[in-house]
Design a protein around this motif. Structure first.
Motif, PDB file in Angstrom:
ATOM      1  N   HIS A  74       3.178-112.978 -72.018  1.00  0.00           N
ATOM      2  CA  HIS A  74       3.692-113.763 -70.896  1.00  0.00           C
ATOM      3  C   HIS A  74       3.498-112.918 -69.640  1.00  0.00           C
ATOM      4  O   HIS A  74       4.179-111.914 -69.457  1.00  0.00           O
ATOM      5  CB  HIS A  74       5.187-114.062 -71.141  1.00  0.00           C
ATOM      6  CG  HIS A  74       5.802-114.878 -70.051  1.00  0.00           C
ATOM      7  ND1 HIS A  74       7.154-114.993 -69.899  1.00  0.00           N
ATOM      8  CD2 HIS A  74       5.249-115.624 -69.059  1.00  0.00           C
ATOM      9  CE1 HIS A  74       7.415-115.778 -68.853  1.00  0.00           C
ATOM     10  NE2 HIS A  74       6.272-116.159 -68.334  1.00  0.00           N
ATOM     11  N   HIS A  77       1.568-117.801 -63.567  1.00  0.00           N
ATOM     12  CA  HIS A  77       1.940-117.334 -64.905  1.00  0.00           C
ATOM     13  C   HIS A  77       0.826-117.693 -65.883  1.00  0.00           C
ATOM     14  O   HIS A  77       0.156-118.704 -65.720  1.00  0.00           O
ATOM     15  CB  HIS A  77       3.228-118.025 -65.376  1.00  0.00           C
ATOM     16  CG  HIS A  77       4.444-117.626 -64.597  1.00  0.00           C
ATOM     17  ND1 HIS A  77       5.655-117.337 -65.192  1.00  0.00           N
ATOM     18  CD2 HIS A  77       4.635-117.468 -63.260  1.00  0.00           C
ATOM     19  CE1 HIS A  77       6.536-117.024 -64.249  1.00  0.00           C
ATOM     20  NE2 HIS A  77       5.951-117.104 -63.077  1.00  0.00           N
ATOM     21  N   CYS A 133       5.811-123.071 -66.573  1.00  0.00           N
ATOM     22  CA  CYS A 133       5.290-122.126 -67.558  1.00  0.00           C
ATOM     23  C   CYS A 133       5.965-122.318 -68.932  1.00  0.00           C
ATOM     24  O   CYS A 133       7.194-122.282 -69.036  1.00  0.00           O
ATOM     25  CB  CYS A 133       5.504-120.708 -67.042  1.00  0.00           C
ATOM     26  SG  CYS A 133       5.107-119.432 -68.228  1.00  0.00           S
ATOM     27  N   CYS A 139       8.003-119.183 -69.936  1.00  0.00           N
ATOM     28  CA  CYS A 139       9.280-119.106 -69.207  1.00  0.00           C
ATOM     29  C   CYS A 139      10.301-120.009 -69.882  1.00  0.00           C
ATOM     30  O   CYS A 139      11.450-119.627 -70.089  1.00  0.00           O
ATOM     31  CB  CYS A 139       9.124-119.538 -67.745  1.00  0.00           C
ATOM     32  SG  CYS A 139       8.535-118.235 -66.652  1.00  0.00           S
TER      33      CYS A 139
HETATM   34 ZN   LIG Z   1       6.191-117.791 -67.091  1.00  0.00          ZN
END
Ligand SMILES: [Zn+2]
Length: 202
Positions: A25, A33, A188, A191
């Motif tokens: 990530h 991202h 994302c 995330c």
């Molecule tokens: Zn992210």
């Protein structure tokens, strides 16, 4: 000769083993991202890996009749410092006569070498990775302004979001990569799964 080119799976294994490709990530300086990260110089720090990758790419150019017929009167050109080891390796494998590389100075891409109109032989542009294709496009413009013709283009890794041809030639690659980018953390996937993030510099 075709079967001497490693498959994209084998190339990805080499990139993973050397740390040039990682999954996780990542948050990039642009704020975007992604679940993957390429840092190609990590693969090129090992001479044997660099040589295998460059020789493999050179074989794709050898298979092109137009390029093969013009060798060795060919220039291999890198758009940036990242492509220099690729350019040297491809030049070596093809016995091409010339090598050049461009760099960005004050926001403008230019050749470090002083080059006069007409001095550059027919050109193969090579890079380590093509993400958007903008570096290649700027280099094509530079080369054409100096009166040279682009006869080939290639890279180790090519993001599938980048153009597949440039200056009427196909962009050759060893890996066609399905890149995933998220403009913000809200979009994302990682995330949203609370995967710890790593901020990267390049
Ligand atoms: Zn992210």
């Amino acid at each position: 000769m075709v079967n001497l080119i490693p498959t994209s799976e084998v190339v990805m294994q080499m990139l993973q083993r050397t740390g040039a490709f990682r999954e996780g990530h990542f948050v990039h300086p642009s704020g975007k991202h992604s679940p993957h990260y390429f840092q190609m110089p990590l693969a090129f720090r090992y001479y044997d890996t660099a040589r295998v990758l460059a020789v493999a790419l050179s074989r794709k150019f050898r298979l092109d009749k137009d390029i093969a017929s013009q060798l060795p009167k060919v220039a291999v050109i890198s758009p940036s410092s990242g492509g220099i080891p690729v350019a040297f390796g491809v030049r070596e494998a093809l016995s091409a006569e010339q090598i050049y590389w461009a760099e960005r100075e004050d926001g403008k891409r230019m050749f470090r070498q002083y080059i006069n109109q007409g001095e550059i032989q027919p050109v193969i542009i090579v890079d380590d990775i093509i993400r958007s294709g903008s570096a290649i496009e700027e280099t094509v413009k530079l080369v054409q302004e100096l009166g040279a013709k682009v006869i080939g283009c290639g890279t180790i890794v090519h993001f599938d979001s980048a153009p597949t041809t440039i200056a009427d030639v196909p962009i050759q690659s060893l890996v066609e990569f399905n890149a995933k980018w998220y403009a913000t953390g809200e979009e994302c996937v990682e995330c949203n799964k609370s995967v710890p993030e790593e901020r990267v510099r390049f």
